[in-house]
Design a protein around this motif. Structure first.
Motif, PDB file in Angstrom:
ATOM      1  N   GLN A   9      -6.372  13.393   7.652  1.00  0.00           N
ATOM      2  CA  GLN A   9      -5.938  14.751   7.921  1.00  0.00           C
ATOM      3  C   GLN A   9      -4.712  14.728   8.819  1.00  0.00           C
ATOM      4  N   GLY A  10      -3.636  15.375   8.388  1.00  0.00           N
ATOM      5  CA  GLY A  10      -2.407  15.461   9.167  1.00  0.00           C
ATOM      6  C   GLY A  10      -1.344  14.517   8.639  1.00  0.00           C
ATOM      7  N   ASP A  11      -0.124  14.690   9.146  1.00  0.00           N
ATOM      8  CA  ASP A  11       1.007  13.857   8.729  1.00  0.00           C
ATOM      9  C   ASP A  11       1.190  12.743   9.754  1.00  0.00           C
ATOM     10  N   TYR A  12       0.579  11.591   9.489  1.00  0.00           N
ATOM     11  CA  TYR A  12       0.643  10.445  10.395  1.00  0.00           C
ATOM     12  C   TYR A  12       1.250   9.236   9.696  1.00  0.00           C
ATOM     13  N   ARG A  13       2.179   9.466   8.771  1.00  0.00           N
ATOM     14  CA  ARG A  13       2.728   8.360   7.987  1.00  0.00           C
ATOM     15  C   ARG A  13       3.353   7.283   8.861  1.00  0.00           C
ATOM     16  N   ASP A  14       4.163   7.676   9.835  1.00  0.00           N
ATOM     17  CA  ASP A  14       4.847   6.676  10.663  1.00  0.00           C
ATOM     18  C   ASP A  14       3.861   5.837  11.463  1.00  0.00           C
ATOM     19  N   LYS A  15       2.888   6.483  12.075  1.00  0.00           N
ATOM     20  CA  LYS A  15       1.900   5.751  12.877  1.00  0.00           C
ATOM     21  C   LYS A  15       1.036   4.842  12.000  1.00  0.00           C
ATOM     22  N   ILE A  16       0.617   5.359  10.857  1.00  0.00           N
ATOM     23  CA  ILE A  16      -0.217   4.570   9.948  1.00  0.00           C
ATOM     24  C   ILE A  16       0.553   3.360   9.434  1.00  0.00           C
ATOM     25  N   GLY A  60      -0.389  -6.827   9.086  1.00  0.00           N
ATOM     26  CA  GLY A  60       0.131  -7.763   8.107  1.00  0.00           C
ATOM     27  C   GLY A  60       0.252  -7.205   6.700  1.00  0.00           C
ATOM     28  N   PHE A  61      -0.012  -5.918   6.517  1.00  0.00           N
ATOM     29  CA  PHE A  61       0.093  -5.304   5.203  1.00  0.00           C
ATOM     30  C   PHE A  61       1.539  -4.938   4.905  1.00  0.00           C
ATOM     31  N   ALA A  62       1.890  -4.939   3.626  1.00  0.00           N
ATOM     32  CA  ALA A  62       3.166  -4.387   3.170  1.00  0.00           C
ATOM     33  C   ALA A  62       2.905  -2.928   2.835  1.00  0.00           C
ATOM     34  N   VAL A  63       3.745  -2.024   3.344  1.00  0.00           N
ATOM     35  CA  VAL A  63       3.532  -0.599   3.161  1.00  0.00           C
ATOM     36  C   VAL A  63       4.793   0.021   2.577  1.00  0.00           C
ATOM     37  N   LYS A  64       4.602   0.918   1.612  1.00  0.00           N
ATOM     38  CA  LYS A  64       5.725   1.605   0.998  1.00  0.00           C
ATOM     39  C   LYS A  64       5.541   3.103   1.204  1.00  0.00           C
ATOM     40  N   ARG A  65       6.583   3.751   1.732  1.00  0.00           N
ATOM     41  CA  ARG A  65       6.523   5.188   1.987  1.00  0.00           C
ATOM     42  C   ARG A  65       7.007   5.924   0.742  1.00  0.00           C
ATOM     43  N   VAL A  66       6.234   6.920   0.309  1.00  0.00           N
ATOM     44  CA  VAL A  66       6.569   7.669  -0.885  1.00  0.00           C
ATOM     45  C   VAL A  66       6.672   9.150  -0.506  1.00  0.00           C
ATOM     46  N   GLY A  67       7.766   9.783  -0.916  1.00  0.00           N
ATOM     47  CA  GLY A  67       7.940  11.220  -0.681  1.00  0.00           C
ATOM     48  C   GLY A  67       8.395  11.526   0.727  1.00  0.00           C
ATOM     49  N   GLY A  68       9.323  12.454   0.826  1.00  0.00           N
ATOM     50  CA  GLY A  68       9.837  13.000   2.089  1.00  0.00           C
ATOM     51  C   GLY A  68      10.174  12.072   3.147  1.00  0.00           C
ATOM     52  N   LYS A 100      -2.573  22.640   4.163  1.00  0.00           N
ATOM     53  CA  LYS A 100      -2.727  21.722   5.300  1.00  0.00           C
ATOM     54  C   LYS A 100      -2.194  20.347   4.926  1.00  0.00           C
ATOM     55  N   PRO A 101      -1.480  19.695   5.848  1.00  0.00           N
ATOM     56  CA  PRO A 101      -0.896  18.380   5.542  1.00  0.00           C
ATOM     57  C   PRO A 101      -1.951  17.275   5.552  1.00  0.00           C
ATOM     58  N   ILE A 102      -1.815  16.334   4.625  1.00  0.00           N
ATOM     59  CA  ILE A 102      -2.673  15.149   4.597  1.00  0.00           C
ATOM     60  C   ILE A 102      -1.821  13.932   4.275  1.00  0.00           C
ATOM     61  N   THR A 103      -2.283  12.779   4.702  1.00  0.00           N
ATOM     62  CA  THR A 103      -1.644  11.510   4.389  1.00  0.00           C
ATOM     63  C   THR A 103      -2.599  10.728   3.491  1.00  0.00           C
ATOM     64  N   ILE A 119       0.871  -1.169   0.000  1.00  0.00           N
ATOM     65  CA  ILE A 119       0.000   0.000   0.000  1.00  0.00           C
ATOM     66  C   ILE A 119       0.914   1.227   0.000  1.00  0.00           C
ATOM     67  N   ILE A 120       0.629   2.188  -0.854  1.00  0.00           N
ATOM     68  CA  ILE A 120       1.436   3.391  -0.969  1.00  0.00           C
ATOM     69  C   ILE A 120       0.964   4.406   0.071  1.00  0.00           C
ATOM     70  N   CYS A 121       1.878   4.888   0.894  1.00  0.00           N
ATOM     71  CA  CYS A 121       1.569   5.873   1.931  1.00  0.00           C
ATOM     72  C   CYS A 121       2.331   7.143   1.584  1.00  0.00           C
ATOM     73  N   LYS A 122       1.619   8.205   1.183  1.00  0.00           N
ATOM     74  CA  LYS A 122       2.316   9.425   0.792  1.00  0.00           C
ATOM     75  C   LYS A 122       1.746  10.647   1.493  1.00  0.00           C
ATOM     76  N   TYR A 123       2.542  11.700   1.478  1.00  0.00           N
ATOM     77  CA  TYR A 123       2.245  12.942   2.175  1.00  0.00           C
ATOM     78  C   TYR A 123       2.063  14.052   1.151  1.00  0.00           C
ATOM     79  N   GLU A 124       1.042  14.866   1.337  1.00  0.00           N
ATOM     80  CA  GLU A 124       0.803  16.015   0.465  1.00  0.00           C
ATOM     81  C   GLU A 124       0.320  17.179   1.308  1.00  0.00           C
TER      82      GLU A 124
END
Length: 110
Positions: A87-94, A102-110, A47-50, A37-42
């Protein structure tokens, strides 16, 4: 005299039904996938969103996952166009929550 006794006095012919516990959503109910699953920040309107995208299972499972993430993080968000927007930058927690499920997660951007 508790409530059950009072109800028995008011309705003597009534036979109480067994109350079944509602089925909680288990981690096993959600379909796990091979692709991450792609997890990105914009930032939108300053306002920051994930954003989470790339889930290939059923939309209902992804909606359940969105609801659970919003509840665990105590934040707002939505599910639109096969994407979860938090809403917000919660990439690490998510990412940690999804990895625990059990999901595979890929961090994209920053």
């Amino acid at each position: 005299m508790d409530l059950k006794d009072q109800l028995k006095n008011l309705f003597p012919e009534h036979i109480p039904e067994e109350v079944s516990e509602e089925k909680e959503t288990n981690d096993k109910d959600i379909w796990l996938q091979d692709d991450p699953i792609i997890c990105k920040y914009e930032k939108r309107k300053g306002k920051p969103i994930t954003i989470l995208e790339g889930y290939t299972g059923a939309d209902e499972d992804f909606k359940i996952l969105a609801k659970e993430l919003k509840q665990k993080l105590s934040v707002g968000g939505s599910f639109k166009n096969d994407k979860i927007i938090i809403q917000g930058d919660y990439r690490d927690k998510i990412m940690q929550i999804l990895k625990d499920k059990g999901f595979a997660v890929k961090r994209v951007g920053g």
